[in-house]
Design a protein around this motif. Structure first.
Motif, PDB file in Angstrom:
ATOM      1  N   VAL A 121       3.670  68.846  -3.482  1.00 38.94           N
ATOM      2  CA  VAL A 121       2.470  69.409  -4.107  1.00 38.94           C
ATOM      3  C   VAL A 121       2.564  69.378  -5.635  1.00 38.94           C
ATOM      4  O   VAL A 121       3.630  69.611  -6.207  1.00 38.94           O
ATOM      5  N   ASP A 122       1.424  69.047  -6.258  1.00 37.05           N
ATOM      6  CA  ASP A 122       1.372  68.960  -7.720  1.00 37.05           C
ATOM      7  C   ASP A 122       1.193  70.331  -8.360  1.00 37.05           C
ATOM      8  O   ASP A 122       0.275  71.085  -8.005  1.00 37.05           O
ATOM      9  N   PHE A 123       2.049  70.642  -9.322  1.00 36.72           N
ATOM     10  CA  PHE A 123       1.910  71.825 -10.171  1.00 36.72           C
ATOM     11  C   PHE A 123       1.975  71.342 -11.609  1.00 36.72           C
ATOM     12  O   PHE A 123       2.515  70.260 -11.887  1.00 36.72           O
ATOM     13  N   LEU A 174      -0.423  64.055 -17.945  1.00 33.40           N
ATOM     14  CA  LEU A 174      -0.777  62.656 -18.163  1.00 33.40           C
ATOM     15  C   LEU A 174      -1.349  62.012 -16.896  1.00 33.40           C
ATOM     16  O   LEU A 174      -1.979  60.972 -16.952  1.00 33.40           O
ATOM     17  N   VAL A 175      -1.072  62.620 -15.735  1.00 29.84           N
ATOM     18  CA  VAL A 175      -1.606  62.116 -14.464  1.00 29.84           C
ATOM     19  C   VAL A 175      -2.012  63.305 -13.585  1.00 29.84           C
ATOM     20  O   VAL A 175      -1.264  64.286 -13.466  1.00 29.84           O
ATOM     21  N   ASP A 176      -3.177  63.208 -12.980  1.00 31.83           N
ATOM     22  CA  ASP A 176      -3.618  64.153 -11.941  1.00 31.83           C
ATOM     23  C   ASP A 176      -3.632  65.637 -12.344  1.00 31.83           C
ATOM     24  O   ASP A 176      -3.453  66.502 -11.470  1.00 31.83           O
ATOM     25  N   GLY A 177      -3.918  65.922 -13.621  1.00 33.52           N
ATOM     26  CA  GLY A 177      -4.025  67.317 -14.063  1.00 33.52           C
ATOM     27  C   GLY A 177      -5.042  68.139 -13.268  1.00 33.52           C
ATOM     28  O   GLY A 177      -4.751  69.254 -12.851  1.00 33.52           O
ATOM     29  N   PRO A 178      -6.243  67.567 -12.999  1.00 32.46           N
ATOM     30  CA  PRO A 178      -7.294  68.378 -12.364  1.00 32.46           C
ATOM     31  C   PRO A 178      -6.931  68.924 -10.982  1.00 32.46           C
ATOM     32  O   PRO A 178      -7.545  69.880 -10.517  1.00 32.46           O
ATOM     33  N   GLN A 179      -5.953  68.331 -10.303  1.00 32.67           N
ATOM     34  CA  GLN A 179      -5.612  68.825  -8.958  1.00 32.67           C
ATOM     35  C   GLN A 179      -4.377  69.721  -8.964  1.00 32.67           C
ATOM     36  O   GLN A 179      -3.952  70.213  -7.908  1.00 32.67           O
ATOM     37  N   ALA A 180      -3.789  69.924 -10.155  1.00 40.39           N
ATOM     38  CA  ALA A 180      -2.516  70.665 -10.213  1.00 40.39           C
ATOM     39  C   ALA A 180      -2.714  72.164 -10.003  1.00 40.39           C
ATOM     40  O   ALA A 180      -3.687  72.757 -10.489  1.00 40.39           O
ATOM     41  N   TYR A 234       7.976  56.587 -12.369  1.00 42.94           N
ATOM     42  CA  TYR A 234       7.342  55.268 -12.229  1.00 42.94           C
ATOM     43  C   TYR A 234       6.005  55.520 -11.514  1.00 42.94           C
ATOM     44  O   TYR A 234       5.986  55.885 -10.343  1.00 42.94           O
ATOM     45  N   LYS A 235       4.908  55.364 -12.205  1.00 38.96           N
ATOM     46  CA  LYS A 235       3.613  55.703 -11.613  1.00 38.96           C
ATOM     47  C   LYS A 235       2.773  54.455 -11.316  1.00 38.96           C
ATOM     48  O   LYS A 235       2.484  53.684 -12.223  1.00 38.96           O
ATOM     49  N   PRO A 236       2.368  54.263 -10.074  1.00 36.61           N
ATOM     50  CA  PRO A 236       1.474  53.143  -9.758  1.00 36.61           C
ATOM     51  C   PRO A 236       0.050  53.573 -10.099  1.00 36.61           C
ATOM     52  O   PRO A 236      -0.452  54.538  -9.533  1.00 36.61           O
TER      53      PRO A 236
END
Ligand code: PEP
Ligand code: MN
Length: 375
Positions: A323-325, A333-339, A138-140
């Protein structure tokens, strides 16, 4: 005032009855009972609220079921760290220990996308001996036309895969109280192959009705993100909302503050507050370097800013890293550039372990100083 009962006091015992009778008849004082289930024993804590100034600590401690009484301040009554307060911090959930001394790493996808990526992520975690992950269903989102997460539809296959890869806890944001039921129904149907830590996002830190609903259940622990535009005190009070409704299994997450002064980072990294939160409360503290830094920028030393920020939080005593990987960030689909990337996982884990060990050594240095000064 807080009265802590002798461990495992039976609620139908004479001692309990007499103690409650006394407390409930104190003038202008209301009584709130809070149960804490530890690894080996059950603790009953009785909060005395209202006009407690005239109360005598020794008198309360003389009651048959009371082990000791603590005078507590108004702030963060349940989660706070009060004077003379030697209460344990932390909890165990689904076999994983969370407290103010240890460290758990929740590396994973910002958002669940396709089974192949979820599988690759969980396989990498399993290969590296990790049992926790992050995965949003569930993504805000800021933009109403952006991908909002797969919602309950993806839960069955995400939970099944987690079970297959030995994942014990998934940090999963919920944005509405109905999501608790969706998660619970799905886990129950599958025979609980994994566990979920309910995440409250920074946009919902002061969504008091959501906090109350989450606080009313104690099946799932909670990861509360600091609000990005409010004071630390306001965010800690938000955590107290959860505890005041009955769920004190709360981890507090620093994730950066929204201000232009934070640039070039997405948010102003606030990990100097790790020890401050541990001093003010008994909550384990998490850092989220991905949403703080928000990019894969790298400094001339060859270390990504996300990794530097992680190290800063962990060396200051953080107890959890969120942490995003992503195996293919360009497809995220969300926040790829920081993974961070799969092949970076082992080095990143090594770096975190080094920092956590260094934090322990730092503690030892200052303990020696204290001992020497006391001599
Ligand atoms: C997240 O962790 O995916 C997230 C949306 O974080 P925050 O609420 O801190 O922005
Ligand atoms: Mn994100």
């Amino acid at each position: 005032m807080l009265a802590i009962l002798h461990p495992n006091t039976a609620l139908d015992s004479e001692e309990y009855r007499q103690t409650m009778h006394y407390l409930e008849n104190l003038p202008n004082v209301s009584v709130r009972v809070h149960e804490v289930q530890g690894a080996t024993q059950r603790l009953t804590e009785i909060y005395l609220l209202g006009d407690t100034k005239p109360l005598n600590k020794e008198e309360i401690e003389a009651l048959p079921a009371v082990e000791r009484a603590i005078r507590i301040s108004d702030d963060y009554r349940i989660l706070g760290r009060h004077r003379d307060d030697r209460r344990q911090s932390g909890f165990n959930y689904n076999g994983v220990e969370f407290n103010q001394s240890n460290l758990n790493i929740f590396a994973g996808l910002c958002a669940v996308d396709v089974p192949e990526h979820v599988d690759m992520m969980m396989q990498a975690l399993e290969d590296n001996g990790e049992v926790c992950t992050r995965m949003g269903a569930y993504k805000p989102r800021t933009n109403p036309y952006s991908f909002q997460g797969h919602g309950k539809g993806c839960l069955p296959w995400v939970f099944e895969k987690a079970g297959k890869h030995g994942i014990k806890v998934i940090a999963m944001e919920i944005t509405h109280e109905s999501h608790i039921e969706e998660i619970d129904t799905c886990l129950e149907k599958l025979g609980r192959p994994t566990g979920v830590m309910l995440q409250v996002g920074t946009r919902n830190t002061q969504n008091f009705e959501l906090l109350k609903a989450i606080g009313r259940q104690s099946t799932y622990p909670v990861l509360l993100k600091r609000g990005f535009g409010i004071t630390l005190n306001e965010s800690l009070n938000a955590a107290e909302y959860l505890a005041s409704e009955g769920n004190a299994n709360v981890i507090f997450c620093l994730r950066g503050m929204k201000t232009e002064a934070g640039q070039p980072h997405r948010n102003m990294v606030d990990f100097a507050h790790v020890p401050a939160v541990k001093r003010l409360t008994r909550m384990p503290v998490c850092v989220d370097p991905s949403h703080s830094v928000g990019s894969r920028e790298q400094s001339p030393d060859g270390i990504l800013d996300v990794m530097h920020a992680t190290a800063q939080g962990v060396i200051a005593g953080a107890n959890m890293v969120l942490v995003d990987f992503h195996p293919k960030p360009e497809k995220a689909l969300v926040d790829g550039p920081q993974a961070l990337l799969m092949h970076e996982l082992p080095a990143y884990l090594e770096d975190i372990r080094l920092c956590h060990d260094t934090w322990k050594k730092r503690q030892a240095i200052y303990q020696r100083l204290k001992d020497d000064t006391a001599e």
